[in-house]
Design an enzyme around this catalytic site. Structure first.
Site, short mmCIF file in Angstrom:
data_model
loop_
_atom_site.label_atom_id
_atom_site.label_comp_id
_atom_site.label_asym_id
_atom_site.label_seq_id
_atom_site.Cartn_x
_atom_site.Cartn_y
_atom_site.Cartn_z
N LEU A 87 0.82 -1.21 0.00
CA LEU A 87 0.00 0.00 0.00
C LEU A 87 0.84 1.26 0.00
O LEU A 87 1.90 1.30 0.64
CB LEU A 87 -0.89 0.02 1.25
CG LEU A 87 -1.96 -1.06 1.34
CD1 LEU A 87 -2.58 -1.05 2.73
CD2 LEU A 87 -3.02 -0.84 0.28
N LYS A 122 -4.79 -1.25 10.74
CA LYS A 122 -3.65 -1.83 10.03
C LYS A 122 -2.82 -2.61 11.06
O LYS A 122 -2.10 -2.02 11.87
CB LYS A 122 -2.81 -0.72 9.39
CG LYS A 122 -1.69 -1.25 8.53
CD LYS A 122 -1.06 -0.14 7.71
CE LYS A 122 -0.02 -0.68 6.75
NZ LYS A 122 1.08 -1.37 7.41
N LYS A 322 -0.65 6.12 8.11
CA LYS A 322 0.30 5.69 9.14
C LYS A 322 0.25 6.64 10.32
O LYS A 322 0.27 7.86 10.13
CB LYS A 322 1.73 5.71 8.57
CG LYS A 322 2.00 4.63 7.53
CD LYS A 322 2.24 3.30 8.23
CE LYS A 322 3.04 2.33 7.40
NZ LYS A 322 4.45 2.54 7.35
N CYS A 439 22.63 -4.52 48.61
CA CYS A 439 22.84 -3.41 47.67
C CYS A 439 21.63 -2.47 47.76
O CYS A 439 20.50 -2.88 47.50
CB CYS A 439 23.00 -3.94 46.25
SG CYS A 439 23.06 -2.64 45.01
S1 IVH Z 1 -4.98 -4.71 2.56
C1 IVH Z 1 -3.80 -4.29 -1.72
N1 IVH Z 1 -5.75 -4.48 5.07
O1 IVH Z 1 -0.26 -3.79 5.50
C2 IVH Z 1 -4.17 -4.29 -0.30
N2 IVH Z 1 -3.44 -4.75 4.61
O2 IVH Z 1 1.19 -2.59 2.71
C3 IVH Z 1 -3.23 -5.03 0.50
N3 IVH Z 1 -2.02 -4.84 6.62
O3 IVH Z 1 1.87 -5.99 4.91
C4 IVH Z 1 -3.40 -5.12 1.92
N4 IVH Z 1 -3.63 -4.62 8.08
O4 IVH Z 1 -0.30 -7.23 5.49
C5 IVH Z 1 -4.72 -4.63 4.22
N5 IVH Z 1 -6.53 -4.28 7.27
C6 IVH Z 1 -5.53 -4.46 6.41
C7 IVH Z 1 -4.20 -4.58 6.86
C8 IVH Z 1 -3.18 -4.73 5.92
C9 IVH Z 1 -2.33 -4.77 7.92
C10 IVH Z 1 -0.66 -4.98 6.08
C11 IVH Z 1 -0.50 -5.97 4.99
C12 IVH Z 1 0.74 -5.50 4.28
C13 IVH Z 1 0.68 -4.03 4.49
C14 IVH Z 1 0.20 -3.34 3.24
#
Ligand code: IVH
Length: 678
Positions: A87, A122, A322, A439
């Site tokens: 992403l 995330k 982020k 100590c």
């Molecule tokens: S969607 C194309 N949903 O974030 C979409 N990713 O760069 C791909 N991640 O390492 C991922 N929580 O494993 C999605 N709710 C979530 C997520 C998630 C964590 C991680 C994923 C990947 C990174 C994406």
């Protein structure tokens, strides 16, 4: 001869590629990141910007064109049917609004058109793909470079959240179903694993994400199984014969197929709603028992998703928001040594003050001598510092390119900096200790720990006050606290009657602690809050704990032999026994452990038995609900059962639960506990 700006830019791009390749390798293959995520993102962005301005500099092997790292030789490669993309990131509300504008522009939509987004947490773990054929788990793989991952099926089969077989009844499961999601560790489990590793003198995992990745990429599946990994599903890859209209609907389908789907997911009417969701979780993340590093924002409509498609590395229809970096770069100005309550000498880095996720940090733990050596941290170095939740800040890694010539290596002192006793490091131990029995630093730290939150929780007795009580010889150990009088306290400079009474009231209130808090308060090496809870759950009362033999302690799931040895050793030591006697003589009387504590502490890892006929849930729905909460459904009631859910007509199992004093819930109480909606 001066170089032209273009050659400079080409050189910089090559440099960035090389550095990012190296960092990718360390992160994905070695599970040992060299730098903070923020630092990685900064360089990644710089390279992306150069490539956007100078497309001729974009090479096929540029890290911007690839995701992660190719599979390690130890595992068989597993080709993904559809690439596992990564992403693009947004770091502010403004960048989220930019994303929304971009999406609208590409779709020829105006601000008037509705555009719904799904906002998901995330999770900070490891992305995996699970392929089911006719409802049976056939392959589980890591993401690898996005095209080929590692076949880790045997390991993923040990993750209890991951269904091995999908339900054949009711909801129809596609012939081919590839589910994607995140394998992660709870914060508590991460601490447990590190405590165990520390007890065994093995290097610690830097964070739950690395620990999760390390656990999945194990050659021995039984090691993976011992790590209590968890899983959330958040998407699909290839799926045959079924199509969804939106991401929200897809998540609901995953849920009916019995995949754990995170409950904190919101369908948002517009990007403003997404933004408030992000702001909410930037703060609330602390309350979760797993780590998240942002929010993933996905356009809900799958039709619109398809119209947008993706660029090399990431889909155009999603973005990762982020949270502000919990890591920052600063300089080590010195390394001092602190003496803990067990005499352990901990090297601590003194830092040029730096703001990490909004808090100024000027010290960070370096854990022990071996960690300092492994990370090669020297005085004068520039380092990445990280603050995670309420954990003490730590130095993650050194930035070797920025090492000054006069950087100095650290040496563990031969004598305790506080009492001058010998410092000893036992063979096989990672920690050097001061052997001085009296100590002052150890005595102080033991008392500070005893009074702290989560332990006896005595308000008003912080390090400064305890130090004064020790210096004025009003106390010499924890049992003396319970004999203090108002007059004693008034003898201390600047202590007024009101404060004295407040402190005494807090001390008095601590006389009946929960058994697990009391065990934790004793400050036994390796016995942190989660181990203390497991021990309390097993022995229920202080009396039976005092009678416990080492093998009985070692039987507890989640308590390794090293910890059991330490606890048994503590309990059989004459001085400790007499301290425990004095505490009891002075009125300290820990409460019997109540299984209800297990309810409030969450059900993770606990066993649960359903008996009788449930009205609103089938047995398997109830068991799945329990599994989603991390509990383990069992068929028979034993001393190790944490809870029994009794429906109508429950008989002998219910009776046995009552006899054993196990918590019994009604179906409604269980549903409420599981957060089921009516
Ligand atoms: S969607 C194309 N949903 O974030 C979409 N990713 O760069 C791909 N991640 O390492 C991922 N929580 O494993 C999605 N709710 C979530 C997520 C998630 C964590 C991680 C994923 C990947 C990174 C994406």
């Amino acid at each position: 001869m001066s170089t032209s700006p273009d050659t400079d830019i080409a050189k910089r791009a090559a440099e960035l590629r090389a550095t990012l390749h190296d960092w990718n390798y360390r992160y994905h293959t070695l599970d040992a990141p060299a730098v903070s995520d923020a630092e990685y993102d900064r360089l990644f962005r710089e390279l992306s910007e150069i490539e956007a301005l100078h497309p001729e500099l974009r090479t096929d092997d540029s890290p911007t064109q690839r995701v992660g790292a190719p599979p390690a030789a130890a595992f068989q490669a597993s080709e993904h049917r559809l690439p596992m993309l990564s992403l693009a990131n947004a770091f502010s509300g403004e960048e989220l609004a930019d994303f929304d504008r971009r999406v609208r522009r590409m779709l020829d939509l105006t601000i008037e058109n509705n555009l719904e987004y799904v906002a998901e947490l995330k999770f900070d773990g490891l992305a995996v793909s699970l392929t089911y054929e006719r409802g049976v788990l056939i392959v589980g793989a890591t993401r690898g470079d996005g095209y080929r991952g590692e076949n880790v099926t045997a390991n993923l089969r040990t993750v209890r959240d991951i269904p091995l077989v999908l339900p054949a009844d009711g909801v129809s499961v596609p012939e081919l179903l590839e589910v994607r999601g995140e394998v992660y560790l709870t914060k508590a489990e991460f601490e447990r694993i590190n405590a165990e590793r520390s007890a065994e003198g093995r290097p610690l995992f830097a964070n739950p994400r690395n620990a999760a990745a390390g656990s999945v990429r194990q050659l021995d599946s039984s090691v993976t199984a011992s790590r209590n990994l968890r899983f959330f599903a958040y998407g699909v890859g290839e799926v045959s014969g079924i199509s969804f209209t939106g991401q929200r609907q897809l998540l609901d389908a995953l849920h009916t197929w019995r995949f754990p789907v995170n409950p904190h997911t919101r369908l948002c009417a517009d990007i403003q709603e997404v933004e408030s969701f992000c702001e909410h979780w930037a703060v609330e993340r602390q309350s979760l028992d797993y780590e998240i590093d942002g929010v993933v924002v996905k356009l809900d409509s799958l039709e619109l998703q398809n119209r947008l498609g993706s660029v090399a590395r990431s889909p155009r229809w999603a973005i990762a928001y982020k949270f502000p970096a919990e890591e920052a770069v600063t300089r080590v100005t010195g390394i001092v040594v602190q003496v803990g309550r067990t005499g352990a000498l901990t090297p601590v880095a003194e830092l040029e003050p730096v703001s990490v996720g909004g808090v100024t940090v000027s010290r960070a733990t370096l854990h022990n001598e071996d960690e300092v050596r492994r990370k090669d941290i020297r005085i004068g170095d520039w380092v990445n510092v990280r603050r995670a939740g309420e954990v003490i800040p730590e130095v993650v890694s050194v930035i070797p390119e920025r090492r000054p010539e006069d950087a100095r290596a650290f040496e563990m002192p031969q004598r305790c900096p506080i009492c001058g006793s010998d410092v000893v490091r036992e063979p096989g131990e990672a920690v050097a200790r001061c052997v001085g029995l009296s100590c002052p630093a150890q005595i102080l730290e033991r008392l500070v720990h005893f009074c702290s939150k989560g332990a006896m929780d005595i308000d008003g007795l912080g390090p400064a006050m305890i130090q004064r009580l020790l210096e004025s010889r009003l106390i010499s150990d924890a049992s003396d606290l319970y004999r203090l009088t108002v007059d004693d306290l008034l003898a201390l400079d600047g202590v007024q009657k009101k404060l004295a009474e407040k402190i005494l009231a807090a001390i008095a209130a601590s006389r009946t602690p929960a058994l697990d808090s009391f065990i934790f308060a004793l400050g036994i090496r390796h016995v942190g809050e989660s181990v203390a809870r497991l021990v309390a759950e097993k022995f229920v009362s202080l009396e039976s704990l005092l009678d416990a033999e080492e093998p009985a302690i070692a039987e507890i799931k989640g308590v390794g032999p090293a910890i059991a040895g330490e606890l048994a050793g503590f309990l059989s030591d004459g001085n400790n026994r007499s301290l425990l006697d004095r505490l009891r003589e002075n009125g300290v009387n820990p409460m019997r452990f109540q299984a209800n504590n297990a309810v409030s502490a969450g059900l993770a890892g606990r066993s649960i038995v359903f008996t009788g006929t449930l009205e609103r849930l089938t047995r398997s729905e109830a068991e799945d609900m329990a599994r989603r909460m991390g509990a383990e459904p069992r068929s028979s009631v034993t001393g190790g059962t944490s809870m029994v859910v009794a429906g109508t007509g429950a008989g002998s199992k219910l009776q046995k639960a009552r006899d054993l004093g196990i918590t019994v819930l009604s179906e409604d109480e269980f549903r409420a506990l599981a957060g089921a909606q009516d």
